[in-house]
Write a protein that holds these residues in place. Structure first.
Motif, PDB file in Angstrom:
ATOM      1  N   ASN A 199      26.184   6.524 -15.582  1.00  0.00           N
ATOM      2  CA  ASN A 199      25.458   7.781 -15.371  1.00  0.00           C
ATOM      3  C   ASN A 199      24.151   7.754 -16.156  1.00  0.00           C
ATOM      4  O   ASN A 199      23.394   6.808 -16.064  1.00  0.00           O
ATOM      5  N   ALA A 200      23.914   8.765 -16.964  1.00  0.00           N
ATOM      6  CA  ALA A 200      22.669   8.839 -17.725  1.00  0.00           C
ATOM      7  C   ALA A 200      22.886   8.517 -19.200  1.00  0.00           C
ATOM      8  O   ALA A 200      22.023   8.806 -20.033  1.00  0.00           O
ATOM      9  N   LYS A 241      30.926   4.476  -9.021  1.00  0.00           N
ATOM     10  CA  LYS A 241      31.143   4.867 -10.421  1.00  0.00           C
ATOM     11  C   LYS A 241      29.834   5.171 -11.152  1.00  0.00           C
ATOM     12  O   LYS A 241      29.850   5.413 -12.359  1.00  0.00           O
ATOM     13  N   LYS A 242      28.721   5.100 -10.423  1.00  0.00           N
ATOM     14  CA  LYS A 242      27.402   5.346 -11.011  1.00  0.00           C
ATOM     15  C   LYS A 242      27.181   4.482 -12.248  1.00  0.00           C
ATOM     16  O   LYS A 242      26.771   4.945 -13.302  1.00  0.00           O
TER      17      LYS A 242
END
Length: 139
Positions: A54-55, A123-124
């Protein structure tokens, strides 16, 4: 928890290195095509794997990469191994914990110089593998 079936076919001799044979058709950095000049010789390499979920901030660490004569590429982190195989424009990734398969997915990928980039979109998670020095002390 029920294990997910892996979309990858049984082990094939055509792997990561297979794409290099078609590399003369495209320039460095073109997704799905690896440049001939960047083809590593079969053997053991020190490398660095960075993973971003993610991020969150990128997490990096040393890994060992084994490139086989028949085109198998294995990335090892302790007792975790990623098997990388090229299927046309996609990179097949199979993840093992010891002898047990724990995940598998297909990813778009890009090769540039000594760096392989691929993403597990479900799953990013983004992976960056940077090959380092070839090792001659490993069996």
């Amino acid at each position: 928890m029920k294990a997910r079936p892996c979309p990858l076919a049984p082990r094939r001799a055509a792997a990561w290195l297979l794409a290099w044979s078609a590399a003369a058709q495209a320039a460095t950095g073109t997704p799905g095509v690896l440049p001939v000049a960047a083809q590593p010789a079969a053997g053991h390499y020190d490398a660095r794997l960075c993973v971003t979920v993610n991020a969150t901030p990128q997490q990096c660490g040393p890994v060992a990469v084994d490139v086989g004569e028949a085109g198998q590429a294995l990335v090892r982190v302790s007792d975790i191994a990623y098997r990388l195989e090229v299927y046309g424009e996609q990179l097949g990734v199979t993840l093992f914990h010891g002898p047990m398969q724990i995940d598998g997915f297909f990813a778009t990928y890009q090769w540039s110089a000594t760096q392989l980039l691929f993403t597990d979109t479900e799953k990013k998670t983004r992976y960056e593998l940077k090959l380092g020095t070839r090792r001659f002390d490993a069996p």
